[in-house]
Design a protein around this motif. Structure first.
Motif, short mmCIF file in Angstrom:
data_model
loop_
_atom_site.label_atom_id
_atom_site.label_comp_id
_atom_site.label_asym_id
_atom_site.label_seq_id
_atom_site.Cartn_x
_atom_site.Cartn_y
_atom_site.Cartn_z
N CYS A 252 -6.07 10.53 -3.99
CA CYS A 252 -5.79 9.10 -4.22
C CYS A 252 -4.71 8.60 -3.27
CB CYS A 252 -5.35 8.87 -5.67
SG CYS A 252 -6.63 9.16 -6.89
N ASN A 253 -3.64 9.36 -3.15
CA ASN A 253 -2.55 9.01 -2.25
C ASN A 253 -3.06 8.89 -0.81
OD1 ASN A 253 -0.08 8.83 -0.83
ND2 ASN A 253 0.24 11.01 -0.94
N ALA A 254 -3.81 9.90 -0.37
CA ALA A 254 -4.31 9.92 1.01
C ALA A 254 -5.25 8.75 1.27
CB ALA A 254 -4.99 11.25 1.29
N SER A 255 -6.07 8.40 0.29
CA SER A 255 -7.00 7.28 0.46
C SER A 255 -6.25 5.96 0.66
CB SER A 255 -7.92 7.15 -0.76
OG SER A 255 -8.68 8.32 -0.90
N ILE A 256 -5.20 5.77 -0.11
CA ILE A 256 -4.42 4.53 0.00
C ILE A 256 -3.69 4.50 1.34
CG2 ILE A 256 -2.44 3.27 -0.94
CD1 ILE A 256 -3.46 4.32 -3.74
N PHE A 257 -3.08 5.60 1.73
CA PHE A 257 -2.38 5.63 3.02
C PHE A 257 -3.36 5.53 4.19
CE2 PHE A 257 1.52 6.73 0.86
CZ PHE A 257 2.47 6.13 1.66
N CYS A 258 -4.56 6.07 4.03
CA CYS A 258 -5.59 5.94 5.06
C CYS A 258 -5.92 4.47 5.27
CB CYS A 258 -6.83 6.73 4.67
SG CYS A 258 -8.14 6.65 5.90
N ALA A 259 -6.11 3.74 4.18
CA ALA A 259 -6.36 2.29 4.29
C ALA A 259 -5.19 1.60 4.98
CB ALA A 259 -6.60 1.70 2.90
N TYR A 260 -3.98 1.99 4.62
CA TYR A 260 -2.78 1.41 5.24
C TYR A 260 -2.79 1.62 6.75
CZ TYR A 260 2.17 0.95 6.53
OH TYR A 260 3.35 0.62 7.14
N TYR A 261 -3.06 2.85 7.17
CA TYR A 261 -3.03 3.16 8.60
C TYR A 261 -4.19 2.50 9.35
CZ TYR A 261 0.92 6.27 8.32
OH TYR A 261 2.19 6.76 8.15
N ILE A 262 -5.33 2.37 8.70
CA ILE A 262 -6.45 1.67 9.35
C ILE A 262 -6.09 0.20 9.58
CG2 ILE A 262 -8.80 0.79 8.96
CD1 ILE A 262 -9.39 3.55 7.64
N ILE A 263 -5.51 -0.43 8.57
CA ILE A 263 -5.10 -1.83 8.70
C ILE A 263 -4.00 -1.96 9.74
CG2 ILE A 263 -4.05 -3.80 7.52
CD1 ILE A 263 -5.48 -2.71 4.94
N LEU B 250 0.81 -1.22 0.00
CA LEU B 250 0.00 0.00 0.00
C LEU B 250 0.85 1.28 0.00
CD1 LEU B 250 -3.03 -0.98 2.27
CD2 LEU B 250 -2.98 -0.69 -0.21
N PRO B 251 1.87 1.40 0.85
CA PRO B 251 2.69 2.62 0.76
C PRO B 251 3.39 2.78 -0.58
CG PRO B 251 3.14 1.47 2.82
CD PRO B 251 2.26 0.58 2.00
N ILE B 252 3.76 1.67 -1.20
CA ILE B 252 4.43 1.75 -2.50
C ILE B 252 3.46 2.30 -3.55
CG2 ILE B 252 5.54 0.42 -4.34
CD1 ILE B 252 6.56 -1.48 -2.07
N VAL B 253 2.24 1.76 -3.59
CA VAL B 253 1.23 2.22 -4.55
C VAL B 253 0.85 3.68 -4.25
CG1 VAL B 253 -1.13 1.87 -5.37
CG2 VAL B 253 0.37 -0.10 -5.00
N GLY B 254 0.62 3.98 -2.98
CA GLY B 254 0.28 5.35 -2.60
C GLY B 254 1.36 6.33 -2.99
N SER B 255 2.61 5.90 -2.87
CA SER B 255 3.72 6.80 -3.18
C SER B 255 3.78 7.16 -4.66
CB SER B 255 5.04 6.18 -2.73
OG SER B 255 5.37 5.07 -3.52
#
Length: 160
Positions: free
Chosen positions: A140-151, A114-119
């Motif tokens: 888009c970046n924030a949405s992916i990192f948000c999912a990362y941090y939730i997980i 997820l951080p790689i894709v978000g980056s």
């Protein structure tokens, strides 16, 4: 709850506030400055979370590495904006390779994708000249990192 965990959360909240504030700025250079703050706070958040979770500062290495690469890219982009010069194709390619390549150096688990894709979205946002397109890519970046941090937070809760 220990102090290290509280500090980690404080840095995470500060980083998130920076992310929410960034689209409100009108000029690209202002967006870049708030992005620098966001990256620094996310790095500190991840360091403290790693220390809390495992006693190892580098537990969340992939996310920290992509934030460090982002920090370098934002500084270069800021320089381009101030000098009114264009980002070169070579810079775009180099940063794409850095984000993906460096992200995989810290790769330990599927979650680290997820951080790689978000980056990649972050890379596109930072080098984007148009402010409105920058806002969309940051979303888009924030949405992916948000999912990362939730997980990541869910894993922390289940470990407790």
């Amino acid at each position: 709850m220990d102090l290290i965990y509280i500090e980690a959360q404080a840095f995470g909240i500060l980083a998130t506030l920076c992310c929410f504030a960034m689209p409100l700025f009108k000029k690209k250079w202002q967006m870049l400055l708030i992005t620098i703050g966001s990256n620094l706070f996310f790095i500190l958040n991840l360091l403290f979370l790693g220390l809390h979770e495992t006693g190892n500062l580098f537990t969340n290495a992939t996310a920290m590495i992509v934030n460090l690469v982002s920090l370098a890219q934002v500084l270069i982009s800021y320089w381009h904006v101030k000098k009114n010069t264009a980002v070169t194709t070579a810079e775009n390619i180099i940063f794409l390779l850095l984000y993906v390549g460096m992200g995989f150096i810290g790769f330990n688990r599927a979650l680290d994708l997820l951080p790689i894709v978000g980056s990649v979205f972050n890379m596109l946002a930072v080098f984007q000249k148009d402010e409105q397109k920058t806002r969309y890519l940051v979303l888009c970046n924030a949405s992916i990192f948000c999912a990362y941090y939730i997980i990541l937070s869910d894993q922390e809760t289940s470990m407790a």
